[in-house]
Every structure is written in structure tokens, then in C-alpha cells.
Scaffold this active site. Structure first.
Site, PDB file in Angstrom:
ATOM      1  N   LYS A   1       0.803  -1.226   0.000  1.00  0.00           N
ATOM      2  CA  LYS A   1       0.000   0.000   0.000  1.00  0.00           C
ATOM      3  C   LYS A   1       0.837   1.277   0.000  1.00  0.00           C
ATOM      4  O   LYS A   1       0.367   2.325  -0.465  1.00  0.00           O
ATOM      5  CB  LYS A   1      -0.924  -0.004   1.212  1.00  0.00           C
ATOM      6  CG  LYS A   1      -2.015  -1.069   1.154  1.00  0.00           C
ATOM      7  CD  LYS A   1      -3.095  -0.704   0.169  1.00  0.00           C
ATOM      8  CE  LYS A   1      -4.313  -1.629   0.310  1.00  0.00           C
ATOM      9  NZ  LYS A   1      -5.392  -1.211  -0.618  1.00  0.00           N
TER      10      LYS A   1
ATOM     11  N   SER B   1       1.162 -10.020  -0.070  1.00  0.00           N
ATOM     12  CA  SER B   1       0.890  -8.583  -0.185  1.00  0.00           C
ATOM     13  C   SER B   1       0.997  -7.804   1.110  1.00  0.00           C
ATOM     14  O   SER B   1       1.128  -6.583   1.074  1.00  0.00           O
ATOM     15  CB  SER B   1      -0.482  -8.382  -0.816  1.00  0.00           C
ATOM     16  OG  SER B   1      -1.465  -9.099  -0.101  1.00  0.00           O
TER      17      SER B   1
END
Lengths: 332, 332
Positions: B55, B311
Site C-alpha cells: 500500500k 501482499s
């Protein structure tokens, strides 16, 4: 730096042989960790290296330096675990047989992973049998070449390639002057990195880190001669419990390293929990010793930046879970 | 690829703005994992990214695309956690204020880390209040710019930089043809990586991975239109629980992605344990979804090599310990 068993050209050669084979492990940094520590802390994550520790570098370096026919005959190694995995993995990738001599009380994860890599295991009782004699006997009988865990010039040169990477990565991060803390057993990584940095980053100073009570290198550096530990048992930092500094590694450390640092087992466990939370890496107790020193012995450091090697990450899940839960909420 | 909200040039621009700021995360590989899976599995370890998830890429990309005076006024974001940390960290590094709107049941580690980064927290009750309305109200009152978690061209372009790295790193590892499995919530990472690879590695195909029962993207891809999940609660994969595919991300995924994959929560936990043991990385449940698909749904894959994105790695220590101990001895 003449007179050492290893010179910078050997490290550069090892780096060429390892190029594309070893992982160029990242140099991690956390804003929250820096704030808690009061200085920049850069973490060289060798726990991400193939086999889970820096040991793959030295094993590959030593094996690819052998004459082809000797390499084909196979290798043997004695190791508390990470060196075993490094040698077993290198042998597998090179397609040659490997025998690993390991104490029967080595962590389950290390024994199983070594076997899964296709190596043959020969076990001994720590403190009762001599792993060196057992390995020598098997090597003679089967024509295998012994890959020593640290007292081999090509092994030291291989470990030194981590130092070349540190020099380049720290420069990219804007750090030229730093203390470089290295978890230290026999001194292969410590000596190799010290040699590499003496040439590639002369404003960095390597300092070995050991478990309290197993500080043979720190005491030897202070005394100017090789001293032994009273025991090889009694710390969870099994990866860096060795009887005494190496014959080849000690002169290098004596010439190039700053004073040794010591950490307690509970500090190693807390450093593991911090690495989990702030860096998302898995580090074993011995591999967390340098991070523990940076976090919990800040007054022993002099420089604005500390570079720590997280040297290995092969740890039983039960012990790792214990490190996380006993320290829940108490991490840095 | 005209007609999309993002084009390859925007990804290249984002890569330039992120150069030296984002970590070039390693592409990991384990011989033992390959053997267990029956194909090569390459793991892009975005859990090691600053803030613990990919992110940061999108947040930095979007914020550095703002006009200077808007950036100075500050930003606001709503997020189940990782986007919050990415925005808070980018704001801290850029020296601008940040407000984070977060559900009050978000994992403790994520709430505390966001606050420790200096962001202001505004909480809401998941399923009762609208985070969008709350964020819009605060943004208006205080002149803040909203950084959306996925439906923003610069955010998608930032996440796409992970795809450019995958293309280069996979090429270096000798892999040109592969399925690229991506944990998928709103689709920012999935769409960005798909766009990047369409240009940089045309023989790779991106496939989104979601928790069973929260497979809005898989169903939407099959139906050719955006469908919603019945609920936003009920899986431990909190990082990828979103109501429906994004307006901007869905057309990209529809044009470029292969069919979606689904994994159960217990498979995500087992993948976390495998990543611990074989890769020495910390992965959260949602971040482990793609690895879980590669390990436990092998028949759904067609290619000789799978590239999976790990992730994110922001997970409470108690949950991580549970993943390790409940699966002790049962890892791949």
C-alpha cells in the site's frame, strides 16, 4: 591487509561466483524502530537468504572453488544447523552428494530441512563425541571434501559478499559511517564482512555480538589471544555457540573489529518479536543477537547509525510462538 | 489499452517517484517449496515493503502527484489497515498531516502502528456507519485530500510498480511465462500489476485470489459486470474484504485478468505457516491468499511457474502464533 588467509580480491571473486545464485537480501529500515532506538537501524535480512541464513554464501563459494573432480565426489560438513542447510542446498543445486554431521539435539526444523534437501545425516552427541573426528573418518572412507563452517578462506570470502552488499546498500540509504553488528560464532561472517568493509566502506566498524556466557570472541579480542568458552550448551542462541574463535578468522577480527557486545537470551527473544512486528521477518535467536544489541544495549554504541545483520531464520515454530506471546505488547 | 483510467506511462512515472523510496522487495524462491508444489513458485515479498504492505506504493504515488499546496494541507484515508499505514507513513515522510478513518474492530497491531506513525485516528462501526461519508465530512471541514484505497489512477499506478519489478526479477530468474496470483480486495494491486505486466511481460497472466464467500471479483469477472459481496465480515482475511470491485479497477481486470481463485481461511493460515518455515517472512491472512492458492489449489493453475504476491504482513502476534502452532508439523 596482507598476511590474512583471505584478501579483498577473493571476496570479489566469490561475489562473481555467487552472482545470480545468492539472494541479494534487502537492507530493511523501519521509521518506528529508528524512533524507538534513537538512531537509524538498518537490518541486513540474511534470514531471507537461500537456506534461511548467510551460510549458503560460504558453502557455494567454497564448493565452486573446488576442482571439478573433487566437487563431483561430494562434500561433508559438521554444523549445528545453518551451515548444514547451506551446504546441503549448494550440493543439491550443484548436483553432488552431501553428508551432514549434526548434533542429535539440533532443532527439529534444521534436521528435517537438511534431510529434505537430499543430504545424508550422521548424528553425534554434543559434548561427548568429536564432530571433527567423525567427519574426518567419513570423509576419508568416502572421498568427500570437508566444507568447514568458518575456518576456510573460501567460506570467509563467501560470507564477505554480504559485506559488499551492505556497503552498496547503506551508501544508497545515505549511510557511510556506522557500526556494523554481526552475530558471531566462529567468526566467518564477522571476519568476511570486516574484510569487505575495510575496503568498500572504511568508515564502518564491525563489532561481533555474542550470547552472555559464550563471549569467547569478545574476551579474545580484549585479551589479544584466542580464549575458549567453558561450555557449548546453555543458550537458546544455538547458531552462534562455538568453542572458540577460528584460527583464520581471529587474526582478521583482531585487526579490524571493535569490541564485542553481549546479549541475554531474553533480549534475543524480544528482538525476534520486534523483527516480527516491525520488519515482518522471521529471525532465530542467534540471528537476532545483533538486533538485540542495537535495541537493548544502545549505550554500548557510538555511531548515529547501526547496521545489524539478521543472520538466520531457521527456528522451530513452537519457540517462535513463545517469543511472540511472552512478549506480547512489550516489543520496541 | 486505451480507455483505462491508468496507462503504462503513469506506472513508469510512479516508478520514478518511488525510486529510492519504496523498497524493491525480493522475489523469493525455495527449492523445498517448489518440490512440494510441483512447479516453481516465486514469491514477491511485499510484506517487507515500508509499512508492511504494498500500500505504501500507491499512497506515495498518489500524494506525490498532488499539487504542492494541496499536499501541504494534508490527506485523509479510510482503510481496514494496510492502506492506512501506507498513507500514514507516506504523510510522515512527506511531513504533512494525515487523518485515518478505520473500523473500530481493526486489528490492534494496525491501529497502534497507524497512530505511532503520527496519524490522527477516526473510528467507525463496520456495517453501521459509512466510512466514505465520515471521511468526506472530515475532509470538507479541514481541507484534506482523500486518498482512496484503490479507485484512484495514481494509486493503481503506484501498485503497478510492483508489477514492473516482478517482470524484471522473474526474467532474471529465467521465468517469462507464468500465472501471477494476487490477493484481491478492491483490485488496486491486481489491476496495477496486470497493466504493468501486459506491457513488460506479456506472457504472464494475472489472476485475482479472494477468500471463499467474499469472491466478488471472481464472480464479477465471470458475469462481466460488477457484483457485490453479501457481507464485509466473516473471514480472517480482513485486508482483502471489500464490498465490490472498483469502478476504475474492474474494467482493467476484466480486460487483462484470468479467472479468479478462492481459498478458505484455514488454507490462508497454513500458507502463513509455510511462509514462516520455508521463506522466513511474516504474512497476514489476506496477504497469504495467493500463496495458499498456489499451494492448495494446484489443479486450478495451468502454467509451469506461479508468481504469488505476499501482499502484507501486518498481523497480531496472537493470530500468527495460532497459525504456527495449530499447523505444527503440517506445513508444506
Amino acid at each position: 591487509m596482507s598476511g590474512f588467509a583471505v584478501d579483498p580480491a577473493m571476496i570479489a571473486d566469490a561475489a562473481r561466483r555467487l552472482d545470480g545464485r545468492a539472494l541479494r537480501t534487502p537492507l530493511l529500515e523501519s521509521a518506528l524502530l529508528n524512533e524507538a532506538a534513537g538512531r537509524r537501524i538498518l537490518i541486513k535480512a540474511e534470514c531471507l537468504q537461500h537456506g534461511g541464513a548467510f551460510k549458503f554464501r560460504g558453502a557455494w563459494s567454497a564448493m565452486t572453488a573446488l576442482a571439478p573432480e573433487r566437487l563431483r565426489a561430494g562434500v561433508i560438513a559438521y554444523s549445528s544447523g545453518n551451515h548444514a542447510q547451506g551446504v546441503a542446498l549448494a550440493a543439491r543445486l550443484l548436483g553432488v552428494p552431501a553428508v551432514i554431521v549434526m548434533p542429535e539435539d539440533a532443532p527439529r526444523a534444521k534436521r528435517e530441512a537438511t534431510r529434505a534437501l537430499g543430504a545424508e545425516l550422521a548424528t553425534y552427541r554434543r559434548g561427548e563425541e568429536s564432530r571433527e573426528e567423525l567427519a574426518a573418518r567419513i570423509a576419508r572412507a568416502r572421498g568427500l571434501t570437508l566444507v568447514r563452517p568458518y575456518d576456510d578462506p573460501h567460506v570467509i570470502a563467501g560470507q564477505g559478499t554480504a559485506g559488499l552488499e551492505i556497503a552498496a546498500q547503506a551508501r544508497a540509504a545515505g549511510v557511510a559511517r556506522a557500526e556494523v553488528l554481526v552475530p558471531c560464532g566462529g567468526g566467518g561472517l564477522t571476519a568476511g564482512v570486516a574484510l569487505a568493509l575495510a575496503e568498500a566502506a572504511p568508515d564502518m566498524r564491525v563489532r561481533p555480538v555474542e550470547p552472555e556466557g559464550f563471549d569467547d570472541v569478545a574476551r579474545s579480542l580484549a585479551a589479544g589471544r584466542r580464549l575458549s568458552n567453558p561450555s557449548e550448551k546453555g543458550s537458546i542462541c544455538d547458531a552462534i555457540l562455538t568453542p572458540c574463535p577460528g584460527e583464520l578468522t581471529f587474526p582478521i577480527m583482531r585487526a579490524l573489529c571493535g569490541p564485542g557486545l553481549r546479549v541475554r537470551d531474553d533480549e534475543a527473544l524480544r528482538a525476534m518479536a520486534t523483527a516480527f512486528e516491525r520488519l515482518r521477518i522471521v529471525v532465530e535467536p542467534g540471528g537476532a543477537a545483533a538486533l538485540a544489541a542495537a535495541l537493548f544495549r544502545p549505550d554500548s554504541l557510538e555511531s548515529d547509525a547501526a547496521i545489524v545483520i539478521a543472520s538466520g531464520g531457521n527456528v522451530d515454530s513452537a519457540l517462535f510462538a513463545r517469543a511472540l506471546t511472552r512478549n506480547d505488547g512489550a516489543e520496541v
